[in-house]
Design an enzyme around this catalytic site. Structure first.
Site, short mmCIF file in Angstrom:
data_model
loop_
_atom_site.label_atom_id
_atom_site.label_comp_id
_atom_site.label_asym_id
_atom_site.label_seq_id
_atom_site.Cartn_x
_atom_site.Cartn_y
_atom_site.Cartn_z
N ALA A 164 40.34 43.57 -0.70
CA ALA A 164 39.17 42.98 -0.05
C ALA A 164 38.20 42.56 -1.14
CB ALA A 164 38.52 43.98 0.89
N GLY A 165 37.97 41.26 -1.29
CA GLY A 165 37.08 40.81 -2.34
C GLY A 165 37.67 41.03 -3.72
N LYS A 179 47.35 45.43 4.05
CA LYS A 179 45.91 45.19 3.92
C LYS A 179 45.22 46.54 4.06
CE LYS A 179 42.23 42.45 3.79
NZ LYS A 179 41.95 41.47 2.73
#
Length: 239
Positions: A111-112, A37
């Site tokens: 992210a998104g 991540k």
């Protein structure tokens, strides 16, 4: 496919659950898996992040975060407001390449969407994918409005000469409406790529053991699953 980048057409559409399903299916197929991540936003230092959630659901994966910012904003904005260093695409590529030397599969969860900015220079997940030469899996919602956002994401991938691995529906409803059923056929057409799965809504509430048992049935063989796109379209589509 040593590295697979997973992006969404927006936020809150099931990207983390899809990442967990891919990880669980790959683990069941005997692969070693790492989950990266790059930038976790909207989570305090003492809370579980997306990579932790993937590990909880999927099983024994290596979970790594490069940066964490407390406010639920785009990574570049969250980094600026927190005074913490931003993540750059080359940081993501370097970390993923290192993990790939130690694992069969590295999943990078963005992210998104694809063009959400990591840093003030405008670096994005797409730039990290380009540095790695990695395919990109697009997670899309099931219902009305998904065709436009999915096609825009796929067009951007093509414009950057990035490989579209396919599309996965992030949350398939128990009672799909007409638009949702039609989208089963329309999504691969507008994306110019295969539909590689549909994860049922609410799967994050399953016990980890049950999640791992069911996950391969939600994903196509290319993602180490047993899901059949034609059978799903015949059963759930508009006909």
């Amino acid at each position: 496919m040593p590295v697979l980048v997973i992006t969404g057409t927006g936020t809150e559409i099931g990207k983390t659950v899809v990442t967990a399903a891919v990880a669980a299916s790959a683990l069941a197929a005997g692969r070693s898996v790492a989950v990266l991540k790059p930038a976790q936003t909207g989570v305090r230092s003492d809370e579980r992040g997306d990579a932790d959630e993937v590990a909880r659901l999927a099983g024994p994966v290596t979970a790594r975060e490069l940066a964490r910012y407390p406010e639920p904003l785009a990574p570049a904005t969250a980094a600026r407001r927190s005074g913490l260093p931003p993540v750059h695409p080359h940081d993501v590529a370097e970390a993923a390449a290192k993990l790939a030397t130690e694992h069969d599969l590295v999943l990078i969860e963005g992210a998104g969407g694809l063009l959400v900015r990591f840093d003030a220079a405008g670096g994005t997940l797409a730039d990290a994918a380009a540095l790695l030469g990695a395919p990109v899996l697009v997670v899309a919602p099931a219902g009305l409005g998904t065709l436009n956002s999915t096609e825009l994401t796929a067009r951007e991938l093509r414009s950057r000469e990035l490989e579209l691995a396919g599309v996965v529906i992030g949350s398939w409803p128990a009672d799909p409406d007409l638009a949702t059923r039609c989208n089963v056929s329309d999504l691969p057409e507008v994306a110019g790529g295969e539909l590689l799965g549909a994860v049922p809504e609410g799967t994050a509430r399953l016990t980890p053991a049950e999640f791992r048992r069911q996950a391969p049935a939600w994903l196509a063989p290319r993602l180490w699953g047993t899901w059949d796109a034609e059978g799903f379209q015949g059963r759930e589509g508009a006909g």
